[in-house]
Each structure stands twice: as structure tokens, then as C-alpha cells.
Design a protein around this motif. Sequence first.
Motif, PDB file in Angstrom:
ATOM      1  N   LEU A   1     -22.904 -37.979   2.405  1.00  0.00           N
ATOM      2  CA  LEU A   1     -21.556 -37.055   2.057  1.00  0.00           C
ATOM      3  C   LEU A   1     -21.626 -36.103   1.049  1.00  0.00           C
ATOM      4  O   LEU A   1     -22.034 -36.269  -0.098  1.00  0.00           O
ATOM      5  N   LYS A   2     -22.724 -35.208   1.482  1.00  0.00           N
ATOM      6  CA  LYS A   2     -23.602 -34.650   0.055  1.00  0.00           C
ATOM      7  C   LYS A   2     -22.328 -33.391  -0.486  1.00  0.00           C
ATOM      8  O   LYS A   2     -22.951 -33.099  -2.121  1.00  0.00           O
ATOM      9  N   ASN A   3     -21.497 -32.982   0.468  1.00  0.00           N
ATOM     10  CA  ASN A   3     -20.370 -31.920  -0.180  1.00  0.00           C
ATOM     11  C   ASN A   3     -18.952 -32.254  -0.244  1.00  0.00           C
ATOM     12  O   ASN A   3     -18.366 -32.825   1.403  1.00  0.00           O
ATOM     13  N   THR A   4     -18.495 -32.714  -1.242  1.00  0.00           N
ATOM     14  CA  THR A   4     -17.601 -33.420  -1.122  1.00  0.00           C
ATOM     15  C   THR A   4     -16.558 -32.262  -1.872  1.00  0.00           C
ATOM     16  O   THR A   4     -16.284 -31.467  -2.440  1.00  0.00           O
ATOM     17  N   ALA A   5     -14.192 -32.976  -1.648  1.00  0.00           N
ATOM     18  CA  ALA A   5     -13.952 -32.172  -2.846  1.00  0.00           C
ATOM     19  C   ALA A   5     -12.959 -32.881  -2.891  1.00  0.00           C
ATOM     20  O   ALA A   5     -11.593 -32.872  -2.556  1.00  0.00           O
ATOM     21  N   GLY A   6     -12.971 -34.536  -3.651  1.00  0.00           N
ATOM     22  CA  GLY A   6     -11.552 -35.181  -4.268  1.00  0.00           C
ATOM     23  C   GLY A   6     -12.151 -36.179  -5.063  1.00  0.00           C
ATOM     24  O   GLY A   6     -13.219 -35.296  -5.904  1.00  0.00           O
ATOM     25  N   PRO A   7     -11.217 -36.399  -5.893  1.00  0.00           N
ATOM     26  CA  PRO A   7     -11.034 -36.713  -7.045  1.00  0.00           C
ATOM     27  C   PRO A   7     -12.772 -37.970  -7.911  1.00  0.00           C
ATOM     28  O   PRO A   7     -13.205 -37.931  -8.493  1.00  0.00           O
ATOM     29  N   PHE A   8     -12.717 -38.435  -6.509  1.00  0.00           N
ATOM     30  CA  PHE A   8     -14.903 -38.707  -6.586  1.00  0.00           C
ATOM     31  C   PHE A   8     -15.762 -38.567  -5.361  1.00  0.00           C
ATOM     32  O   PHE A   8     -15.887 -37.003  -4.735  1.00  0.00           O
ATOM     33  N   VAL A   9     -17.544 -38.201  -6.202  1.00  0.00           N
ATOM     34  CA  VAL A   9     -17.909 -37.810  -5.118  1.00  0.00           C
ATOM     35  C   VAL A   9     -18.833 -39.282  -4.357  1.00  0.00           C
ATOM     36  O   VAL A   9     -18.738 -40.567  -4.835  1.00  0.00           O
ATOM     37  N   LEU A  10     -19.733 -39.024  -3.443  1.00  0.00           N
ATOM     38  CA  LEU A  10     -20.215 -39.915  -3.361  1.00  0.00           C
ATOM     39  C   LEU A  10     -21.880 -40.437  -4.273  1.00  0.00           C
ATOM     40  O   LEU A  10     -23.370 -39.510  -3.736  1.00  0.00           O
ATOM     41  N   ARG A  11     -21.615 -41.681  -4.481  1.00  0.00           N
ATOM     42  CA  ARG A  11     -22.545 -41.735  -5.680  1.00  0.00           C
ATOM     43  C   ARG A  11     -24.124 -42.536  -4.533  1.00  0.00           C
ATOM     44  O   ARG A  11     -25.535 -42.524  -4.787  1.00  0.00           O
TER      45      ARG A  11
ATOM     46  N   GLN B   1      -6.131 -22.295  -5.609  1.00  0.00           N
ATOM     47  CA  GLN B   1      -7.268 -20.912  -6.033  1.00  0.00           C
ATOM     48  C   GLN B   1      -8.476 -22.377  -6.924  1.00  0.00           C
ATOM     49  O   GLN B   1      -9.494 -21.618  -7.148  1.00  0.00           O
ATOM     50  N   GLN B   2      -8.050 -23.332  -7.520  1.00  0.00           N
ATOM     51  CA  GLN B   2      -8.999 -24.294  -8.544  1.00  0.00           C
ATOM     52  C   GLN B   2      -9.550 -25.012  -7.046  1.00  0.00           C
ATOM     53  O   GLN B   2     -11.081 -25.953  -8.014  1.00  0.00           O
ATOM     54  N   ALA B   3      -9.772 -25.231  -5.849  1.00  0.00           N
ATOM     55  CA  ALA B   3      -9.782 -26.258  -5.460  1.00  0.00           C
ATOM     56  C   ALA B   3     -11.627 -25.665  -4.801  1.00  0.00           C
ATOM     57  O   ALA B   3     -12.092 -24.630  -4.296  1.00  0.00           O
ATOM     58  N   VAL B   4     -12.304 -26.864  -5.489  1.00  0.00           N
ATOM     59  CA  VAL B   4     -14.034 -26.033  -4.741  1.00  0.00           C
ATOM     60  C   VAL B   4     -14.243 -27.169  -3.878  1.00  0.00           C
ATOM     61  O   VAL B   4     -14.104 -28.462  -4.606  1.00  0.00           O
ATOM     62  N   TRP B   5     -15.496 -27.649  -3.372  1.00  0.00           N
ATOM     63  CA  TRP B   5     -16.497 -27.981  -3.532  1.00  0.00           C
ATOM     64  C   TRP B   5     -17.096 -28.943  -3.980  1.00  0.00           C
ATOM     65  O   TRP B   5     -16.765 -27.593  -5.526  1.00  0.00           O
ATOM     66  N   SER B   6     -18.000 -29.977  -4.006  1.00  0.00           N
ATOM     67  CA  SER B   6     -18.135 -30.609  -5.422  1.00  0.00           C
ATOM     68  C   SER B   6     -19.978 -29.255  -5.635  1.00  0.00           C
ATOM     69  O   SER B   6     -20.545 -29.674  -6.912  1.00  0.00           O
TER      70      SER B   6
ATOM     71  N   PRO C   1      -0.458 -30.508  -3.590  1.00  0.00           N
ATOM     72  CA  PRO C   1      -0.639 -29.730  -4.498  1.00  0.00           C
ATOM     73  C   PRO C   1      -2.034 -29.842  -4.986  1.00  0.00           C
ATOM     74  O   PRO C   1      -2.256 -28.729  -5.408  1.00  0.00           O
ATOM     75  N   ASP C   2      -2.629 -30.772  -4.512  1.00  0.00           N
ATOM     76  CA  ASP C   2      -3.238 -30.133  -5.163  1.00  0.00           C
ATOM     77  C   ASP C   2      -4.844 -29.875  -4.553  1.00  0.00           C
ATOM     78  O   ASP C   2      -6.259 -29.268  -5.413  1.00  0.00           O
ATOM     79  N   TYR C   3      -4.334 -29.177  -3.093  1.00  0.00           N
ATOM     80  CA  TYR C   3      -5.397 -28.731  -2.651  1.00  0.00           C
ATOM     81  C   TYR C   3      -4.278 -27.340  -1.212  1.00  0.00           C
ATOM     82  O   TYR C   3      -4.990 -26.163  -1.752  1.00  0.00           O
ATOM     83  N   LEU C   4      -3.157 -27.408  -1.960  1.00  0.00           N
ATOM     84  CA  LEU C   4      -2.245 -26.521  -1.228  1.00  0.00           C
ATOM     85  C   LEU C   4      -1.289 -25.645  -2.102  1.00  0.00           C
ATOM     86  O   LEU C   4      -0.479 -27.306  -3.026  1.00  0.00           O
ATOM     87  N   GLU C   5      -1.022 -24.192  -2.302  1.00  0.00           N
ATOM     88  CA  GLU C   5       0.120 -24.247  -3.640  1.00  0.00           C
ATOM     89  C   GLU C   5       1.389 -24.041  -2.341  1.00  0.00           C
ATOM     90  O   GLU C   5       2.740 -24.481  -2.657  1.00  0.00           O
ATOM     91  N   SER C   6       0.604 -23.635  -0.787  1.00  0.00           N
ATOM     92  CA  SER C   6       2.040 -23.566   0.062  1.00  0.00           C
ATOM     93  C   SER C   6       1.721 -23.209   1.286  1.00  0.00           C
ATOM     94  O   SER C   6      -0.091 -23.121   1.703  1.00  0.00           O
ATOM     95  N   ALA C   7       1.779 -24.188   2.622  1.00  0.00           N
ATOM     96  CA  ALA C   7       1.834 -23.949   3.707  1.00  0.00           C
ATOM     97  C   ALA C   7       3.542 -23.865   4.797  1.00  0.00           C
ATOM     98  O   ALA C   7       4.276 -24.621   5.131  1.00  0.00           O
ATOM     99  N   LYS C   8       2.985 -22.884   5.682  1.00  0.00           N
ATOM    100  CA  LYS C   8       4.144 -23.093   6.760  1.00  0.00           C
ATOM    101  C   LYS C   8       4.341 -21.911   7.232  1.00  0.00           C
ATOM    102  O   LYS C   8       3.918 -21.253   7.215  1.00  0.00           O
ATOM    103  N   ILE C   9       5.574 -22.443   8.071  1.00  0.00           N
ATOM    104  CA  ILE C   9       5.688 -21.252   9.394  1.00  0.00           C
ATOM    105  C   ILE C   9       6.258 -20.035   9.394  1.00  0.00           C
ATOM    106  O   ILE C   9       7.356 -19.685   8.889  1.00  0.00           O
ATOM    107  N   ILE C  10       5.259 -19.064   9.223  1.00  0.00           N
ATOM    108  CA  ILE C  10       5.375 -17.324   8.622  1.00  0.00           C
ATOM    109  C   ILE C  10       6.494 -16.531  10.052  1.00  0.00           C
ATOM    110  O   ILE C  10       6.807 -15.643  10.132  1.00  0.00           O
ATOM    111  N   GLU C  11       6.137 -17.189  11.422  1.00  0.00           N
ATOM    112  CA  GLU C  11       6.150 -16.159  11.869  1.00  0.00           C
ATOM    113  C   GLU C  11       6.731 -17.950  13.583  1.00  0.00           C
ATOM    114  O   GLU C  11       5.799 -18.233  13.376  1.00  0.00           O
ATOM    115  N   ARG C  12       7.425 -17.220  14.716  1.00  0.00           N
ATOM    116  CA  ARG C  12       7.995 -18.301  15.732  1.00  0.00           C
ATOM    117  C   ARG C  12       8.058 -17.421  16.881  1.00  0.00           C
ATOM    118  O   ARG C  12       7.494 -18.249  17.590  1.00  0.00           O
ATOM    119  N   GLU C  13       8.424 -15.964  16.637  1.00  0.00           N
ATOM    120  CA  GLU C  13       8.131 -15.272  17.867  1.00  0.00           C
ATOM    121  C   GLU C  13       6.892 -13.498  18.011  1.00  0.00           C
ATOM    122  O   GLU C  13       7.054 -13.535  16.354  1.00  0.00           O
TER     123      GLU C  13
END
Length: 824
Positions: free
Chosen positions: A221-231, A131-136, A108-120
Amino acid sequence: MSHVGVPRGTVRKRRSLALLTTGVLTIPVLAGCSSGSEETSRGVPQDIAPAARQAVSDGSTVNWAVDALPATFNAFQADADSATTRITGALLPALFPMDASGQPKLNPDYLESAKIIEREPKQVVLYKLNQQAVWSDGREIGAPDFVAQWRALRGKDSAFWTARNSGYERIEKIERGADDLQVRVTFSKPYADWRSLFSPLYPKEITGSPDAFNDGARTTLKNTAGPFVLRGVSKAKGTVTLARNPRWWGDKAKLDTLVFRAVAAGDRTRALADGTVDVADIDASTADRIALARRDRGNNGQPLAHGPGSETTPAGALRSWALAHGSDEEAAEIAQAAREKNRKAVVAYTAEQKALRDFAVRKSLEPAYTQLALNGESGPLADDRVRRAVARALDREELARTVLGPLGLPAKPLGSHLALAGQPGYKDGSGALGDQNTKEAQALLADAGWTRGGAVQPPKDTKAGSEAEKKGAKGDAPGTEEDAEKEAAEGTKDDKEAKNEKAENEKKAEQGGEEEKAGKKAEDSSGEDSTAEGKKADRASEDSAASRDEGLYIVGEDNKPGAPAPARAASTGASAVHVLAPARTAAAQSAALLRQAGALGEDGAVAAQDKQPGGAAGAYAPVGTAAPAPAAAKGQLGKDGKALTLRFVLPSGPGSQSLRSVGDKIAVMLEKIGIGTEIIKVPDESYFKDHVASGAYDLALYSWPATAYPATDGRPIYAKPEPATDGSLLVEQNYTRVGTDHIDQLFDQAAAELDEKAARELIKQADARIWAAAGSIPLFQRPQLVAVDKKLANVGAFGFAAPRYQDIGFKNRQAAGSPADRKK
């Protein structure tokens, strides 16, 4: 800690390719072994000292041991390793990490949902991003990042140096949805494992161009998106330092900094004791040290009953003291130095044990399993009957007990190649091959033409064979008895000469003082042995063939080192057979061998500990022990004059002791059905690359990691090798070179089956046929032992689950910041 035998770059996903020159064997399709109902299984729970976030203090630093600095931070490159996976897990988005039961779970930190919406007519998956998920750098995570990663990994642009593209090649297009926070992915053909994609997810700045992908993410890794960044990364210190991400939108990381520190497996006990690391994967010996340290907490300063000097007896201590304070200055100096060295070792060990009391050992089963691989490319194992015989000879329960039993973990053999106990869809499919059965194994070998007499190669002409064989062929020919009498007479003459010389030497030894007398006796003893050895060696050289035919010495039967024995010699090429000296030269050769082994001093004197009936330790077996029998007598099988012997390659490093123990047990089990093994120990660093991957083995032990996506990750491991344009074979990761078209078809069907229950059924059928092909025999799930500062929470033996780095920290009763002050 990584483990020898785990293919590099496969700790988390198994999708790299390997192009090797190999052969292939097709196994007939197994009939009538469709799987039944899903077997309920319970895995071993994780052991991480769980604590609610409010019970964990803010601040401080944790040092976490890794094997080495990562070669790259790009998880999709061929040299990505366990350190890459560990570190990027704290820095980059994982959309569906595995949970404690080995299932992919929406993050849930990255996705509100993800599912198959069409099969055929085509499969369509809609991702709705948090919507809050951003890169560093502050940019939103969105569709452009998905598009860039798909184009880099789909395999159409060779400029991108990628090790795997499974699943990405099935994508037809990626579109923006209602806004940038919606990503619509359309597949060209159905893909059941769509949740495996885009984890980890890299920013478009890295995946958008070949240069950035190939080189930009290797060292930073100059641009990350986790609870930590590379120092920062320090090669000099061997550290990768992460800092709390100020732009992180999820639960705030409890730690200020998280340091991954390169510590070799053999150095981890010391690193734990001196405070260099707080968390480290360890082996059983270090776990034992920690258990002893905690047990000895209340010994009130008494000397430890283990470690350096603990095996010294009172008599040994008294002898050491006497030597150190004796009149012999040279001996006293040596003894004093040894005593001082031992004293320092005791002090260091005691200090380490005291420090290790602050650690706990977290135990679970690692999401990986150890297998016995049988190379079906060529040789005896190219015959599926021989492979099945090997498998039917194994007592897998005993092998599991060997590794897991001493650790207090469930010692149950693994029953599947494609799932571990506790995962959905796990079912024991070993019945497709059959349980351990010695008679059935022997019948399979007999059917393949391997017989007890098959290893004996008859002489081709009169030039072959020994003189004794020629004499034997003559039967009662004139001269045979005379030759025997002549040999006996010469033997008696040799004995008399030796006795006369001994008497002369003893007479000389009586001259001089007591010390000179002792020295003379040692020299004369050496001379006596040398003279007797020389004469008997000459005798053996002249009549070696007849000696071999006389029979081998059965050790200690009558306490005479030259007594003959009824056993007869035979040369059959049996492996691991120790040849004893023939009767008449046993004493001389024994002395020579002892001297070579260092049991005799430079002056020829026998070491004090070896002055006993039976000689030096290991020189003779107990009374009545028969000489080792040749291959035919022991029951080793053969065909066309060749013994059935398999090359068993094992790693030689100190961290691979458990693998070698398992290998030794397997060798004994195979010997019972007439299969010999030639155990070849090789350096850890070359074990997989130079032997397993290249096919330079018959038998080998190595491991594969668990997966939540067996249809995708299992296929390259068990796929039938296919011819390449240069005439070689593309084996992908099928290092056993054993596969069938039917197995490939089942994997393909499972990968395209969107009904999860039906897909699992197909995977079970594939597993049953992999068992029947007998190229890979799963043995047990590997143990996971992690030493953790006992004040830490939410870290340890994670089992299947991915760590939640933001929850790791010291418990509240520990003052914030003090662990960091304690650490070096």
C-alpha cells in the motif's frame, strides 16, 4: 489468533458470495411471534489496560502476533483475512468504526459530520471531511476517492475482482459538494446501513482501475492515511512493519514502529516467552500457563509443581535412578537418556514460565458467536421437524458453561442471530423455537416418522440372516438339541486340549536357569494363547452364527472371560456401538485385540501394568458393566430400516479442542432423544472450505462475526438460496441451505427503513423466524483471550471496539526504547 470455523474473509464484514450446488428447504412462516420491547442487555467490557495518553511513553516497538502474512491488503477481495483487517485498520480511513457497545461511531479524524440531508424524493447523505485529512503523499482525501471506490464496488464492472458490493449498488451518483471536502451521495433507493460504506476507504490510485484494484494492493500500500504507514513486508521473516506516519494530523502515534509477526497458534507460548511478540491472541492452555507463572513468582526457586516431570512420584524417581545406575548397560543407557531429556524439558519449561510472568491475560468476549449449523439440503435434516427436535434437545446453557465457565466469563447462551448482548436491538428470540425439552423433541421426531423399531431391517429371504436365526425359525425341529449337545462337547474338547498343552509347556518351562525359566514362561504363555486362540478361532469360524445367538459377554460379571450373559445380539446398524466378543471366543479374541493394541509384547508377554484382574487398561469395563446395547435397545430411532444418524463434522487441530468438547456434549444430548451421531474429525485447513461451504456435513460448529449492520451483513447468511443459470443454487453465505421468502423480505424492509427503531424491530422479527426455521442455533459468544506485556497500555481484548493504534504504547515507568532492545 484466528479461529477454526470462522469463514475466511468474514472477520469484519459478511458480504462475500459463494456459488455452490445445493438444495433448499422452505420453512413455513412463523405466526404470532413479533418481538416485544427491546431487551436490556449488558455485554462484557473490553479489557485493554486503559491509560491516558500522557501516561504512555513515546517511542519503542511492539510486536503483534497474527496467524499468517495477509494474502492481500485489499479488504474487498475474497481472500482478505483477519490479518488484512488488523493491518489496514492502522493504515486506512475507517469512517464509522464500532465502539465498545457495538455501534458505529463517527470518526472525527476523518469526518466533521455525516448525515442524511434529504429523504424525499431520494435519500441523500452529505459527508463533510476533516480538512486536515490527507493521504501519505500529501493529497487531500476527497470526493474523487469516494467516486472511484463506488465505481469499483457497485458490481457493474466485472473487471474489478471484488468479493462484496452490498450497499454500493444502491448508490445512484456521487457529487462534489461546495468543495472537495464535501461529498454528496444520492441513493437510488433508501439504505439504512449507509454508515457501512467507504470503510476502509482506499485512495483513487488503487480503486481507479481494475489492474490497480486487482493487483496493486495485494502486496503493498503505497498511499495510506492512518496513524502509521507501511514500511515493508518480509516474507522471509514473516513480518509486516509499520512506521509512524509523519503526515498524520491526529494524535501522534506513541510507537515508533508496529510489527505484525506471523506466529502459528501452537507456537505462541514459546514466542511470548522468548520475547518474539508482545501481544498475541491465545487459547485457554496458554492462558493457564501465564496464570501459573504469575502464581509461582514467589516460590523462591523451588521446583515447579506442574510441567514436565511434575507427575513423577518418589517411587518412580527412585526406579528411574536405579535403572540409570543398574548393571544392565542397555537399560541404563536408555534410562539415562530419558532422564537427560526430561531434565532439559524441565529447564526449558522453567525458563519459559519465568519469562511468562511478564505477561497478563486480557479477557473479554470476542465480537463473534459460535453456532450449531444444521444442513437442510437433504437427508433427515431436510425435515424441519427433525431440525427443531435437534434444537430442542440442546442444553445451550451447559454448552456455554463448557467453554466460558472455566475462563471466568459470563456463561449465558446467545439469544439472537443478528446482535450480541450489549448491542442496541439485542433481544433473546429463542422463544420462537422453544426451550430445551426432551419430550417435545421426541414428539417432533415421532411426528416425522422416526420410531424406535424403525432402524430394524427384516430379512428379505431365507438367504439373509445367520445360521442361528435359521435354527431359531425351526423351533423344536429335530436335531436342534443334538446340535447344542454336539457344540458343548466340542467346546469341552477344546478346553481339555488347551489344558494338556498348557501342562506340557509348564513342564518344559521348569528346565534351565531362572532367567531362562522367566523367558520360557513368557514364550509358553504366548504359545498357549496362540494355540487356544487358533483353536477357538477355528471353532468360531465354524459356528459363528450360533455363537452370536448365544448372547454377548457382560464384562466382569463373574470374573470369567467366557461366562455367558443374558443379553441377546441384534444387528441394527447403530452408530458408535462397540461389539464385544461372543462368550465362547471372548478369551481368544481378547488376546488378539490386546496384541493388536500393543498391550502384548512382541513375544506375547502381557505388559507388567496389565497383569491384573481385568487385563489391559480399557480391555474390560468394571464388574457388572453390561455390553453395549444395539440401536433398538438403546432407543436410537429409525425409519424404513435406517437408523437416525447424523454426520457431525469437527476440526481436528490442537486449537479446536473447545469445539470438539462442545461437539461431544451435543452428541450426548442428541443420543438422549434417539439421534445417533457419526463424528468426523477433519484437518483445520479443510474444515470450512471442503466440508461446511461445500455442504458435506449434517451438523457443524462454526462462527460468524458480529456486525453493526445486521440488515446488510445478515441477509447473505440467511437468504433463501436462488437458482443460478447453470442449474445450481446461489447460496451466498447460507451454508445451512435453510431459508424462507419471508425472512428475505424482512431483511429487505429493514435495509430500506431509515427510522432506526423501526429497522431494529424488523430485524428482531427476522431473527425470530430464523430461530423457527432451525437451520442455525446460536450457542455462545466466543471468548477473547489476549496475552499482553503487562507494561503495555491501551491494547488487549478489545471486544466490539476497533483499536486506536495511536494510543498503544508502554507505560511511562518503562524507559522508552528498552522493550525494543529486549526483543529479538
